[in-house]
Enzyme design. Structure first.
Site, mmCIF file in Angstrom:
data_model
loop_
_atom_site.group_PDB
_atom_site.id
_atom_site.type_symbol
_atom_site.label_atom_id
_atom_site.label_comp_id
_atom_site.label_asym_id
_atom_site.label_seq_id
_atom_site.Cartn_x
_atom_site.Cartn_y
_atom_site.Cartn_z
ATOM 1 N N LYS A 117 -18.890 18.200 -20.133
ATOM 2 C CA LYS A 117 -17.552 18.222 -20.735
ATOM 3 C C LYS A 117 -17.303 19.506 -21.520
ATOM 4 O O LYS A 117 -16.191 20.023 -21.533
ATOM 5 C CB LYS A 117 -17.352 17.003 -21.634
ATOM 6 C CG LYS A 117 -17.538 15.661 -20.915
ATOM 7 C CD LYS A 117 -16.674 15.522 -19.681
ATOM 8 C CE LYS A 117 -17.448 14.843 -18.563
ATOM 9 N NZ LYS A 117 -16.805 14.832 -17.265
ATOM 10 N N GLU A 201 -13.441 17.020 -31.349
ATOM 11 C CA GLU A 201 -12.039 17.293 -30.988
ATOM 12 C C GLU A 201 -11.118 16.662 -32.021
ATOM 13 O O GLU A 201 -11.467 15.636 -32.619
ATOM 14 C CB GLU A 201 -11.700 16.631 -29.635
ATOM 15 C CG GLU A 201 -12.218 17.352 -28.430
ATOM 16 C CD GLU A 201 -11.807 16.660 -27.122
ATOM 17 O OE1 GLU A 201 -10.966 15.739 -27.162
ATOM 18 O OE2 GLU A 201 -12.347 17.043 -26.087
ATOM 19 N N HIS A 236 -12.008 1.350 -21.408
ATOM 20 C CA HIS A 236 -12.159 2.446 -20.461
ATOM 21 C C HIS A 236 -12.203 1.978 -19.004
ATOM 22 O O HIS A 236 -12.563 2.750 -18.114
ATOM 23 C CB HIS A 236 -13.380 3.305 -20.803
ATOM 24 C CG HIS A 236 -13.345 3.809 -22.219
ATOM 25 N ND1 HIS A 236 -12.353 4.644 -22.677
ATOM 26 C CD2 HIS A 236 -14.119 3.530 -23.293
ATOM 27 C CE1 HIS A 236 -12.539 4.887 -23.966
ATOM 28 N NE2 HIS A 236 -13.605 4.215 -24.368
ATOM 29 N N ARG A 293 -14.006 13.491 -7.348
ATOM 30 C CA ARG A 293 -14.170 12.481 -6.299
ATOM 31 C C ARG A 293 -12.801 11.909 -5.927
ATOM 32 O O ARG A 293 -11.813 12.159 -6.616
ATOM 33 C CB ARG A 293 -15.027 11.337 -6.827
ATOM 34 C CG ARG A 293 -14.364 10.660 -8.025
ATOM 35 C CD ARG A 293 -15.000 9.348 -8.440
ATOM 36 N NE ARG A 293 -14.174 8.685 -9.438
ATOM 37 C CZ ARG A 293 -14.214 8.927 -10.740
ATOM 38 N NH1 ARG A 293 -15.042 9.839 -11.221
ATOM 39 N NH2 ARG A 293 -13.421 8.279 -11.570
HETATM 40 C C1 MV4 Z 1 -9.512 11.307 -26.623
HETATM 41 C C2 MV4 Z 1 -8.603 10.392 -27.227
HETATM 42 C C3 MV4 Z 1 -7.847 10.855 -28.286
HETATM 43 N N1 MV4 Z 1 -8.002 12.115 -28.742
HETATM 44 N N2 MV4 Z 1 -9.616 12.559 -27.111
HETATM 45 C C4 MV4 Z 1 -11.695 8.187 -23.732
HETATM 46 C C5 MV4 Z 1 -12.617 8.428 -22.594
HETATM 47 C C6 MV4 Z 1 -12.669 9.896 -22.355
HETATM 48 N N3 MV4 Z 1 -12.402 10.190 -20.975
HETATM 49 C C7 MV4 Z 1 -11.669 10.491 -23.273
HETATM 50 N N4 MV4 Z 1 -11.115 9.441 -24.084
HETATM 51 C C8 MV4 Z 1 -10.256 9.709 -25.100
HETATM 52 N N5 MV4 Z 1 -10.288 10.963 -25.599
HETATM 53 C C9 MV4 Z 1 -8.887 12.918 -28.154
HETATM 54 N N6 MV4 Z 1 -9.050 14.155 -28.632
HETATM 55 C C10 MV4 Z 1 -8.532 9.110 -26.689
HETATM 56 C C11 MV4 Z 1 -9.359 8.757 -25.637
HETATM 57 C C12 MV4 Z 1 -9.210 7.415 -25.162
HETATM 58 C C13 MV4 Z 1 -8.728 7.154 -23.882
HETATM 59 C C14 MV4 Z 1 -8.407 8.170 -22.990
HETATM 60 C C15 MV4 Z 1 -7.937 7.883 -21.728
HETATM 61 C C16 MV4 Z 1 -7.752 6.562 -21.340
HETATM 62 C C17 MV4 Z 1 -8.065 5.559 -22.203
HETATM 63 C C18 MV4 Z 1 -8.557 5.820 -23.468
HETATM 64 C C19 MV4 Z 1 -8.856 4.778 -24.351
HETATM 65 C C20 MV4 Z 1 -9.339 5.041 -25.584
HETATM 66 C C21 MV4 Z 1 -9.521 6.361 -25.994
#
Ligand code: MV4
Length: 509
Positions: A117, A201, A236, A293
């Site tokens: 990442k 972040e 998730h 993918r």
């Molecule tokens: C975040 C966020 C808020 N702010 N980054 C969750 C899994 C990973 N792929 C990234 N994720 C998140 N990153 C920042 N800076 C909130 C999430 C997140 C989220 C993102 C996408 C879909 C569902 C989610 C559920 C909870 C938190």
């Protein structure tokens, strides 16, 4: 040049999806299967099938060397990994290539570039792709983390550098909580990925998860196939996806599409991939990660673009050129997908096991069923609980929601619990209907969606009697309830005295 035979290194609905693409293209298919899947539809529909071991994935669907050996022996020229399992393992893409076969997916180097990442963030920044404010190198210690967090303000999010999918992620609301949060993020990251590197972040409040499908060939064409809105997820796990997104205007679509194409090009990408973004309430978007993918939710993109992603994955791997120009890629209508799982929503989404004793699959205009199961299928605990995807396409979002509701009413799965009733209730939810969704929406609404008003005791008893009667004529008589009849599946309103109808809907539980 194309392939005459492709090995499908997966199971369930996606294996069947790929077998279907091969058959339409006149390409032979080779399925692989574990002992648990000997009688699975993907095995029966493929031209050939090879047993690769016992039920646990680690002894079957994750045995890359064994699968490559099976491909060579069967005379296949290429391997499609589907999603999950071996699809994003750099070593597997490399091993396929080293064996003189073609990996139907991106180059191993692009999988590697997007796998870390922090490396993906650096790559994005270098390509003028907006990322969430934060670091691109691992944190030294809590003091280091506090110093950086002070710069852009709390709350901040600690994330595992090797991560993805929310593992090793910790929300930090104030400087005083940093030390504890960093320790636990490190521990979880070490456990999950064998790497305790963590970065930080700024925390984005109340965003949507919007992702862009990209498709590129090996001759320099890279297209954006528009967005998918994937905010309706739980822990998730996505539950419902749609395309387009109510939050994306044509201008934003162009901006996000160009951004995703830049990220993909920077990684030396070709074939199908997806750039994940957070879209905040002010319409600003931030690149999160790239999934290297084919994704579960690819059908909604196929329906609104008219482009068969799996067929194009195969053609691109064989060296063909994409015949489309970006200006031609305009979304047509609205598509929604529900992931039908063998989980019990009224019981905390507890996985349900058993034999599917009866299955009725919806049909009619604009309905697509991508399934990997049938009546008689044994559902165990070895694999993912997703049974099938129900996807609809209609001219507008409102019509698509109504169509999904209608299709879910037609769906009957007996013998195991499923997410069907949960999906029905979401389609009836006022906020969902208004498109007022973001990543926390489902978690917030779940209780009222799952604990929708239970039918009164008398109605329950009547439903049981009704179910006994309905069971007798179930196979002879299939009909959706007329408007105004009892709807125990959702709402709470509606007449409850039409107990035979109630019984038909409730089924034998
Ligand atoms: C975040 C966020 C808020 N702010 N980054 C969750 C899994 C990973 N792929 C990234 N994720 C998140 N990153 C920042 N800076 C909130 C999430 C997140 C989220 C993102 C996408 C879909 C569902 C989610 C559920 C909870 C938190």
């Amino acid at each position: 040049m194309s392939f005459s035979k492709v090995l499908v290194a997966n199971r369930g609905e996606i294996a069947l999806r790929i077998v279907r693409a091969c058959r339409e293209m006149g390409i032979g298919s080779v399925a692989v299967y574990s002992d648990a899947d000997a009688r699975a539809p993907h095995v029966r529909e493929a031209d050939e099938a090879v047993n690769i071991g016992p039920p646990p994935s680690s002894e079957s669907y994750l045995r890359g060397e064994k699968i490559i050996e099976a491909a060579k022996r069967a005379g296949a020229q290429a391997i499609h990994p589907g999603y999950g399992f071996l699809s994003e393992r750099e070593w597997f893409a490399r091993a396929v290539r080293d064996a003189g076969l073609t990996f139907i997916g991106p180059p191993a180097e692009a999988i590697a570039a997007m796998g870390s990442k922090t490396a993906a963030r650096q790559l994005a920044i270098g390509a003028q792709v907006p990322v969430v404010p934060g670091t691109t190198t691992p944190l030294a210690d809590a003091a280091d983390a506090r110093k950086i967090a002070d710069e852009f303000g709390y709350p901040v999010l600690l994330k595992a550098a090797a991560g993805g999918g929310g593992k090793g992620m910790r929300l930090v609301r104030a400087a005083a909580d940093m030390e504890t949060a960093l320790d636990s993020a490190r521990r979880e990251a070490k456990n999950a990925f064998g790497d305790d590197a963590v970065y930080v972040e700024k925390y984005i409040v109340g965003p949507r998860h919007v992702e862009i499908q990209v498709l590129g060939d090996q001759h320099g064409t890279m297209l954006s196939l528009n967005e998918r809105e994937c905010s309706v997820q739980r822990r998730h796990q996505k539950m419902i996806e749609e395309s387009p997104s109510v939050a994306v205007t044509p201008e934003l679509r162009r901006a996000m599409g160009e951004t995703a194409v830049r990220a993909a090009r920077a990684a030396g990408y070709f074939n199908a991939g997806t750039c994940e973004f957070l879209l905040d309430r002010d319409g600003r978007f931030y690149f999160l990660e790239m999934n290297t993918r084919l994704q579960v939710e690819h059908p909604v993109t196929e329906l609104v673009t008219g482009i068969d992603l799996v067929q194009w994955q195969i053609r691109i791997a064989a060296g063909e050129r994409l015949p489309y120009r970006q200006e031609e890629i305009v979304p047509r209508g609205w598509a929604i997908e529900c992931r039908i799982t063998s989980e019990d929503p009224s019981n905390g989404f507890l996985p349900s096991t058993g034999r599917i004793s009866y299955l009725h699959v919806p049909g009619g205009p604009g309905v697509r069923w991508d399934g990997g199961i049938e009546a008689g299928s044994e559902i165990g605990l070895f694999y993912d609980p997703m049974l099938a995807k129900l996807i609809v396409h209609a001219p507008t979002r409102e019509a698509a929601v109504a169509r999904m509701h209608r299709a879910l009413l037609e769906l009957t799965i007996e013998g195991i619990e499923s997410s069907r009733d949960f999906h029905l209730r979401v389609m009836e939810d006022a906020e969902f209907k208004a498109g007022a969704i973001e990543i926390q929406w489902l978690e917030r609404r779940l209780d009222s969606i799952v604990r929708a008003p239970a039918p009164p005791a008398t109605a329950k008893a009547a439903a049981l009697v009704g179910a006994l009667i309905a069971d007798r004529d179930r196979r002879a008589l299939r009909q959706t309830p007329a408007a105004g009849t009892a709807r125990v599946d959702g709402g709470g309103g509606g007449r409850r005295d039409d107990w035979v109808q109630v019984g038909r809907l409730e089924g034998l539980r």
